[in-house]
Scaffold this active site. Structure first.
Site, short mmCIF file in Angstrom:
data_model
loop_
_atom_site.label_atom_id
_atom_site.label_comp_id
_atom_site.label_asym_id
_atom_site.label_seq_id
_atom_site.Cartn_x
_atom_site.Cartn_y
_atom_site.Cartn_z
CB CYS A 94 -2.66 13.27 -5.84
SG CYS A 94 -4.15 13.53 -6.81
CE LYS A 139 -3.30 9.83 2.47
NZ LYS A 139 -3.70 9.91 1.04
C1 LIG Z 1 -12.71 11.21 -3.22
C2 LIG Z 1 -11.29 11.07 -2.76
C3 LIG Z 1 -10.48 12.19 -2.67
C4 LIG Z 1 -9.15 12.08 -2.23
N1 LIG Z 1 -8.40 13.21 -2.09
C5 LIG Z 1 -7.15 13.11 -1.54
C6 LIG Z 1 -6.40 14.29 -1.23
O1 LIG Z 1 -6.85 15.43 -1.42
N2 LIG Z 1 -5.16 14.11 -0.69
C7 LIG Z 1 -4.64 12.85 -0.44
O2 LIG Z 1 -3.51 12.75 0.08
N3 LIG Z 1 -5.33 11.75 -0.71
C8 LIG Z 1 -6.58 11.85 -1.23
N4 LIG Z 1 -7.32 10.71 -1.42
C9 LIG Z 1 -6.76 9.40 -1.01
C10 LIG Z 1 -7.16 9.08 0.42
O3 LIG Z 1 -6.60 10.00 1.32
C11 LIG Z 1 -6.70 7.66 0.82
O4 LIG Z 1 -5.32 7.58 0.65
C12 LIG Z 1 -7.35 6.57 -0.03
O5 LIG Z 1 -8.74 6.79 -0.17
C13 LIG Z 1 -7.11 5.16 0.57
O6 LIG Z 1 -7.62 5.07 1.87
P1 LIG Z 1 -9.04 4.34 2.16
O7 LIG Z 1 -8.93 2.93 1.64
O8 LIG Z 1 -9.20 4.41 3.65
O9 LIG Z 1 -10.07 5.10 1.39
C14 LIG Z 1 -8.62 10.80 -1.88
C15 LIG Z 1 -9.45 9.68 -1.98
C16 LIG Z 1 -10.76 9.78 -2.40
C17 LIG Z 1 -11.62 8.55 -2.47
#
Ligand SMILES: Cc1cc2nc3c(=O)[nH]c(=O)nc-3n(C[C@H](O)[C@H](O)[C@H](O)COP(=O)(O)O)c2cc1C
Length: 335
Positions: free
Chosen positions: A109, A153
């Site tokens: 995060c 993660k």
């Molecule tokens: C609004 C939002 C909230 C997120 N909250 C978390 C979370 O609670 N825990 C986490 O491991 N990653 C969180 N992420 C990251 C996502 O899990 C992911 O790693 C990131 O969006 C990249 O993947 P994508 O390109 O498919 O979106 C968040 C991302 C977004 C956009």
């Protein structure tokens, strides 16, 4: 895609929903599971808060449902191994978590509020602490008499000069992580630019001797991008985040396209009906919560379901000031 094993859990189609704060409500996770996501973790929940406040205060974000979810997964964040020991013991002693199947630890995060406490991506600067957290969680699971894999993660680095990614994930695997998911961006990148699959590939390679699966994450939205992420990273599975917002069909799309079937797009009406289903689910899952609060929280989600419709801007604006389910229904012209 080939099946994988995370600890004792068989995953037939290793494409999962990435945890997303504000979006990963139980109601949405159940829908994504129906659409083919192998599992859908909760959003990040504070281990320290569970340790000191118990589960009550976190329950809206941490609730799982072993009946409606095939593989319930909770994600915890924190910086102190002792917080994980206590939080995991509390979770596993609670009747609501007897069906928990995987415990995930957030080490990626980038949000300053989280990073400044030494949690999330800050753990990448302290591999020893991160390893101790994994060990503490694994030990707490064992001491509670469960066989639940602990997964992590993370991202490709704490900053753009950080080349420690491969050593970091290797240390996590050697400490007992049963799967590692790598988002192909560094902390300062947040969600900008493109996922660096080459960096993910190097980290995947570093974990290989430990014989645990690696999932790649970042910019996957359909069959073509899924194939590219898998090819370029050598990962065993994928997590899909932003492309799933207001679009749980993305899991069906990816599976259909990877398996050479034609994917049928949902209609505008089906999308509106799905929006309402998620909202009603959120309401039912939180009976003690004021309806207005549930709808207001859902304002951030609704526009994603309407995206692409003709005249979407006006509908989105109206939805963003709705305070009741009836109002939402009226705006969407649904019964
Ligand atoms: C609004 C939002 C909230 C997120 N909250 C978390 C979370 O609670 N825990 C986490 O491991 N990653 C969180 N992420 C990251 C996502 O899990 C992911 O790693 C990131 O969006 C990249 O993947 P994508 O390109 O498919 O979106 C968040 C991302 C977004 C956009």
């Amino acid at each position: 895609m080939n099946p994988v094993k995370i600890g004792n859990i068989n995953i037939d189609n290793p494409i999962c929903l990435a945890p997303m704060a504000g979006f990963s409500a139980l109601s949405f996770r159940v829908i994504c599971g129906e659409m083919g996501a192998a599992y859908c973790p909760t959003e990040l929940v504070s281990a320290r808060s569970i340790r000191y406040n118990g589960l009550g205060r976190n329950s809206r974000y941490s609730m799982i449902d072993p009946v409606r979810e095939k593989i319930p997964v909770i994600q915890l964040f924190g910086s102190e191994p002792e917080d994980f020991t206590a939080a995991v013991s509390k979770l596993l002693a609670s009747p609501e978590y007897q069906g928990l199947k995987i415990l995930d630890i957030n080490m990626g995060c980038p949000v300053p509020k989280v990073v400044k406490t030494g949690s999330g991506s800050a753990l990448m600067t302290d591999p020893l602490r991160a390893s101790k957290i994994v060990e503490a969680a694994v030990r707490a699971v064992e001491q509670a008499g469960f066989d639940i894999p602990v997964t992590c993660k993370t991202r490709t680095g704490y900053d753009d000069r950080d080349k420690g990614g491969p050593d970091f994930v290797r240390a996590l695997a050697e400490s007992g992580a049963a799967m590692i998911c790598i988002h192909g961006r560094t902390r300062p990148q947040m969600y900008a630019g493109y996922a660096d699959y080459d960096a993910v590939a190097k980290m995947t390679e570093a974990v290989r001797p430990c014989n645990i699966p690696v999932f790649a994450n970042g910019d996957v939205k359909d069959g073509k991008s899924a194939l590219k992420a898998l090819d370029r990273t050598g990962a065993d599975g994928l997590m899909v985040g932003r492309a799933a917002r207001g679009n749980p069909w993305v899991f069906r799309r990816i599976t259909d396209e990877l398996e050479g079937r034609e994917f049928t797009e949902p209609t505008d009406l089906e999308k509106r009906q799905m929006l309402l289903r998620e909202l009603m689910g959120r309401r039912e899952d939180n009976p003690d919560c004021d309806e207005g609060a549930v709808v207001r929280e859902f304002r951030a989600v609704m526009p994603f379901y309407i995206k692409g419709e003709e005249g979407a801007a006006a509908v989105k604006r109206a939805l963003c000031s709705a305070s009741s389910i009836d109002e939402v229904k009226e705006i969407l012209e649904l019964d």
